[in-house]
Every structure is written in C-alpha cells, then in structure tokens.
Design a protein around this motif. Structure first.
Motif, PDB file in Angstrom:
ATOM      1  N   TYR A 145      78.853  56.381  26.698  1.00 48.39           N
ATOM      2  CA  TYR A 145      80.100  56.801  27.346  1.00 48.39           C
ATOM      3  C   TYR A 145      81.305  56.184  26.627  1.00 48.39           C
ATOM      4  O   TYR A 145      82.287  56.868  26.310  1.00 48.39           O
ATOM      5  CB  TYR A 145      80.049  56.363  28.805  1.00 48.39           C
ATOM      6  CG  TYR A 145      81.037  57.020  29.737  1.00 48.39           C
ATOM      7  CD1 TYR A 145      81.980  57.938  29.286  1.00 48.39           C
ATOM      8  CD2 TYR A 145      81.016  56.712  31.094  1.00 48.39           C
ATOM      9  CE1 TYR A 145      82.866  58.532  30.160  1.00 48.39           C
ATOM     10  CE2 TYR A 145      81.899  57.308  31.971  1.00 48.39           C
ATOM     11  CZ  TYR A 145      82.824  58.217  31.505  1.00 48.39           C
ATOM     12  OH  TYR A 145      83.706  58.809  32.371  1.00 48.39           O
ATOM     13  N   PHE A 146      81.205  54.893  26.362  1.00 48.16           N
ATOM     14  CA  PHE A 146      82.303  54.129  25.762  1.00 48.16           C
ATOM     15  C   PHE A 146      82.673  54.655  24.369  1.00 48.16           C
ATOM     16  O   PHE A 146      83.846  54.837  24.050  1.00 48.16           O
ATOM     17  CB  PHE A 146      81.887  52.657  25.669  1.00 48.16           C
ATOM     18  CG  PHE A 146      82.995  51.719  25.273  1.00 48.16           C
ATOM     19  CD1 PHE A 146      83.873  51.209  26.212  1.00 48.16           C
ATOM     20  CD2 PHE A 146      83.153  51.344  23.950  1.00 48.16           C
ATOM     21  CE1 PHE A 146      84.891  50.342  25.853  1.00 48.16           C
ATOM     22  CE2 PHE A 146      84.164  50.475  23.572  1.00 48.16           C
ATOM     23  CZ  PHE A 146      85.036  49.974  24.531  1.00 48.16           C
ATOM     24  N   TRP A 147      81.656  54.916  23.545  1.00 46.46           N
ATOM     25  CA  TRP A 147      81.898  55.315  22.155  1.00 46.46           C
ATOM     26  C   TRP A 147      82.392  56.748  21.999  1.00 46.46           C
ATOM     27  O   TRP A 147      82.996  57.077  20.989  1.00 46.46           O
ATOM     28  CB  TRP A 147      80.627  55.124  21.329  1.00 46.46           C
ATOM     29  CG  TRP A 147      80.453  53.699  20.891  1.00 46.46           C
ATOM     30  CD1 TRP A 147      81.243  52.636  21.216  1.00 46.46           C
ATOM     31  CD2 TRP A 147      79.428  53.187  20.037  1.00 46.46           C
ATOM     32  NE1 TRP A 147      80.767  51.492  20.639  1.00 46.46           N
ATOM     33  CE2 TRP A 147      79.654  51.794  19.900  1.00 46.46           C
ATOM     34  CE3 TRP A 147      78.338  53.754  19.392  1.00 46.46           C
ATOM     35  CZ2 TRP A 147      78.830  50.975  19.154  1.00 46.46           C
ATOM     36  CZ3 TRP A 147      77.517  52.939  18.642  1.00 46.46           C
ATOM     37  CH2 TRP A 147      77.755  51.566  18.517  1.00 46.46           C
ATOM     38  N   GLN A 148      82.100  57.603  22.984  1.00 43.32           N
ATOM     39  CA  GLN A 148      82.517  58.994  22.814  1.00 43.32           C
ATOM     40  C   GLN A 148      83.940  59.246  23.310  1.00 43.32           C
ATOM     41  O   GLN A 148      84.557  60.251  22.948  1.00 43.32           O
ATOM     42  CB  GLN A 148      81.556  59.949  23.518  1.00 43.32           C
ATOM     43  CG  GLN A 148      81.630  59.907  25.042  1.00 43.32           C
ATOM     44  CD  GLN A 148      80.788  60.977  25.687  1.00 43.32           C
ATOM     45  OE1 GLN A 148      80.777  62.099  25.226  1.00 43.32           O
ATOM     46  NE2 GLN A 148      80.076  60.621  26.746  1.00 43.32           N
ATOM     47  N   LEU A 149      84.475  58.313  24.115  1.00 41.95           N
ATOM     48  CA  LEU A 149      85.819  58.500  24.653  1.00 41.95           C
ATOM     49  C   LEU A 149      86.878  58.005  23.680  1.00 41.95           C
ATOM     50  O   LEU A 149      86.666  57.048  22.946  1.00 41.95           O
ATOM     51  CB  LEU A 149      85.974  57.757  25.989  1.00 41.95           C
ATOM     52  CG  LEU A 149      85.305  58.376  27.212  1.00 41.95           C
ATOM     53  CD1 LEU A 149      85.609  57.532  28.425  1.00 41.95           C
ATOM     54  CD2 LEU A 149      85.767  59.803  27.456  1.00 41.95           C
ATOM     55  N   LYS A 150      88.006  58.650  23.732  1.00 40.80           N
ATOM     56  CA  LYS A 150      89.173  58.218  22.951  1.00 40.80           C
ATOM     57  C   LYS A 150      90.339  58.079  23.923  1.00 40.80           C
ATOM     58  O   LYS A 150      90.692  59.025  24.609  1.00 40.80           O
ATOM     59  CB  LYS A 150      89.510  59.249  21.867  1.00 40.80           C
ATOM     60  CG  LYS A 150      88.451  59.354  20.789  1.00 40.80           C
ATOM     61  CD  LYS A 150      88.791  60.433  19.792  1.00 40.80           C
ATOM     62  CE  LYS A 150      87.690  60.579  18.743  1.00 40.80           C
ATOM     63  NZ  LYS A 150      87.972  61.679  17.788  1.00 40.80           N
ATOM     64  N   GLY A 151      90.887  56.889  23.977  1.00 35.39           N
ATOM     65  CA  GLY A 151      92.020  56.688  24.892  1.00 35.39           C
ATOM     66  C   GLY A 151      91.624  55.872  26.099  1.00 35.39           C
ATOM     67  O   GLY A 151      91.294  54.699  25.988  1.00 35.39           O
ATOM     68  N   ASN A 152      91.608  56.490  27.276  1.00 36.13           N
ATOM     69  CA  ASN A 152      91.372  55.792  28.542  1.00 36.13           C
ATOM     70  C   ASN A 152      89.911  55.344  28.655  1.00 36.13           C
ATOM     71  O   ASN A 152      89.009  56.169  28.794  1.00 36.13           O
ATOM     72  CB  ASN A 152      91.738  56.715  29.711  1.00 36.13           C
ATOM     73  CG  ASN A 152      91.664  55.979  31.042  1.00 36.13           C
ATOM     74  OD1 ASN A 152      91.486  54.763  31.092  1.00 36.13           O
ATOM     75  ND2 ASN A 152      91.825  56.716  32.118  1.00 36.13           N
ATOM     76  N   LEU A 153      89.696  54.031  28.594  1.00 36.20           N
ATOM     77  CA  LEU A 153      88.341  53.477  28.669  1.00 36.20           C
ATOM     78  C   LEU A 153      88.047  52.828  30.019  1.00 36.20           C
ATOM     79  O   LEU A 153      87.087  52.077  30.151  1.00 36.20           O
ATOM     80  CB  LEU A 153      88.151  52.452  27.547  1.00 36.20           C
ATOM     81  CG  LEU A 153      88.313  52.970  26.114  1.00 36.20           C
ATOM     82  CD1 LEU A 153      88.201  51.822  25.121  1.00 36.20           C
ATOM     83  CD2 LEU A 153      87.280  54.044  25.796  1.00 36.20           C
ATOM     84  N   PHE A 154      88.873  53.143  31.016  1.00 37.89           N
ATOM     85  CA  PHE A 154      88.710  52.506  32.328  1.00 37.89           C
ATOM     86  C   PHE A 154      87.340  52.791  32.927  1.00 37.89           C
ATOM     87  O   PHE A 154      86.678  51.883  33.437  1.00 37.89           O
ATOM     88  CB  PHE A 154      89.805  52.983  33.292  1.00 37.89           C
ATOM     89  CG  PHE A 154      89.602  52.508  34.707  1.00 37.89           C
ATOM     90  CD1 PHE A 154      89.904  51.203  35.068  1.00 37.89           C
ATOM     91  CD2 PHE A 154      89.049  53.363  35.663  1.00 37.89           C
ATOM     92  CE1 PHE A 154      89.692  50.758  36.371  1.00 37.89           C
ATOM     93  CE2 PHE A 154      88.833  52.922  36.962  1.00 37.89           C
ATOM     94  CZ  PHE A 154      89.158  51.626  37.315  1.00 37.89           C
ATOM     95  N   GLN A 155      86.906  54.068  32.882  1.00 34.98           N
ATOM     96  CA  GLN A 155      85.637  54.451  33.519  1.00 34.98           C
ATOM     97  C   GLN A 155      84.431  53.704  32.935  1.00 34.98           C
ATOM     98  O   GLN A 155      83.679  53.088  33.685  1.00 34.98           O
ATOM     99  CB  GLN A 155      85.418  55.970  33.406  1.00 34.98           C
ATOM    100  CG  GLN A 155      86.351  56.776  34.282  1.00 34.98           C
ATOM    101  CD  GLN A 155      85.812  56.985  35.688  1.00 34.98           C
ATOM    102  OE1 GLN A 155      85.109  56.122  36.228  1.00 34.98           O
ATOM    103  NE2 GLN A 155      86.139  58.103  36.291  1.00 34.98           N
ATOM    104  N   PRO A 156      84.200  53.748  31.600  1.00 31.29           N
ATOM    105  CA  PRO A 156      83.038  53.015  31.078  1.00 31.29           C
ATOM    106  C   PRO A 156      83.119  51.513  31.320  1.00 31.29           C
ATOM    107  O   PRO A 156      82.093  50.868  31.577  1.00 31.29           O
ATOM    108  CB  PRO A 156      83.044  53.337  29.575  1.00 31.29           C
ATOM    109  CG  PRO A 156      84.374  53.896  29.287  1.00 31.29           C
ATOM    110  CD  PRO A 156      84.878  54.513  30.536  1.00 31.29           C
TER     111      PRO A 156
END
Length: 197
Positions: A145-156
């Motif tokens: 989850y963390f590596w695929q997101l760009k920007g808002n990392l609040f959820q992971p």
C-alpha cells in the motif's frame, strides 16, 4: 458484505471520482487490510476483556480479509489489465510494490485454505505456526500500500500503527507469560519418586 454493496452502488451511480479503477483497487485493498487488522485484534480484545466469545468471529473475519483481497487481485487482473497476461507479467517484474502484494495474498490464501477444522486436525501443531504468518501478510500488505501511493500516506501509516500496536501487544503478553512461568518453576533439587518411599 456492506462494503462490497457500497462499492457496487458507487460503480452503478458513477460515484468513484476521476479515476474509478484506482478507487476500486484502493477500496477493496482497504477492506482486506481492515479485516486483517480486525482478525489480529481478536486476541488482544480477549486478553483485555477475558471474553472468549470473540474467538468465534476470528475465522469469519480472516475469511472476509481473504474475500476482499481476492476481489482486489481480480480487479487488478481483469479490470485494470483486462486479462492481458503479458502486460501483467511485465508490470509485476517492473513494480516492486506488487511483489509485496503477491506475498500478502499468497499467505492469506494459505490461511483461508487451512481454516477448516479438518485442515487444523491434519496440520496439528504446525497449524498455529502457519497461522502466525498473518502478521507477515499484514506487514507485506502495508508495504504494498505504502509503495504504490504518491502523496498522502496517512492511510498506510495508520494501518502500520495499528498492526505495530497489535504485534507489540502480543510480544508483551508472551514476555509476561515467560516471566510468570519462570517464577512458578520449583527451585532446588527436583523431587523424584524415590524420595517418597
């Protein structure tokens, strides 16, 4: 099943934002991770409340985590890539975050297959060892989850905090149990049957 019905309603009403495919991926992945966290939370809740009734829901929660993870994978294979296996293969090779998703899914799949009582009997003591891999599945899912997101990392980061707390709780309980076991061990020369004769 309510999260799935909610997602289907949003698909029908075109209420998934500017990138509906990504929204489907994230929603299904989120619910798989949420059910993993709920499954992991059963033991701490039982320990703190002394209520053993929660154990009855552990298997169901774990199977729902597998269910939403499967939908998440199918969404990637058939909605995102329309079953184009060559493109999927290249994507998996080039995208390291997908490897963590694959690891998480394979573990959850193994746990789902071995969840029936018949499998528990066949595996014996190894069943518990296998099902402890759920922490690795949760960790791999968070990295995915963390590596695929760009920007808002609040959820992971939020899920990472929850999983770290649940794992930390289990470690503390285990350490406490070991200390209690050491205190209860008898000191001095072990008593044999000959001493009583």
């Amino acid at each position: 099943m309510l999260p799935l019905f909610g997602l289907l309603l949003d698909i029908v009403t075109n209420n998934l934002g500017s990138n509906p495919i990504q929204a489907i991926h994230i929603r299904l992945g989120d619910w798989s991770l949420r059910f993993l966290c709920l499954t992991l939370a059963v033991t701490p809740i039982q320990t703190m409340t002394k209520w053993r009734g929660m154990a009855e829901y552990r298997q169901m929660l774990g199977l729902y985590a597998f269910f939403y993870a499967t939908l998440h994978v199918f969404g990637y294979l058939f909605v995102d890539h329309a079953g184009a296996w060559r493109v999927i293969g290249i994507d998996i090779i080039e995208s390291s975050y997908i490897w963590f998703g694959v690891i998480a899914y394979v573990i959850v799949l193994m746990l789902a297959i071995t969840s029936p009582k018949s499998a528990k009997k066949r595996l014996g003591k190894n069943w518990k060892k296998l099902h402890r891999l759920i922490y690795y599945a949760a960790g791999a899912a968070v990295i995915h989850y963390f590596w695929q997101l760009k920007g808002n990392l609040f959820q992971p980061l939020f899920y990472l905090t929850i999983i770290s707390f649940l794992l930390g709780f289990r470690v503390l309980v285990r350490l406490k149990n070991r200390q209690l076991a050491k205190l209860m061990l008898p000191k001095g020369r072990p008593i044999s049957l000959e001493d009583n004769e």
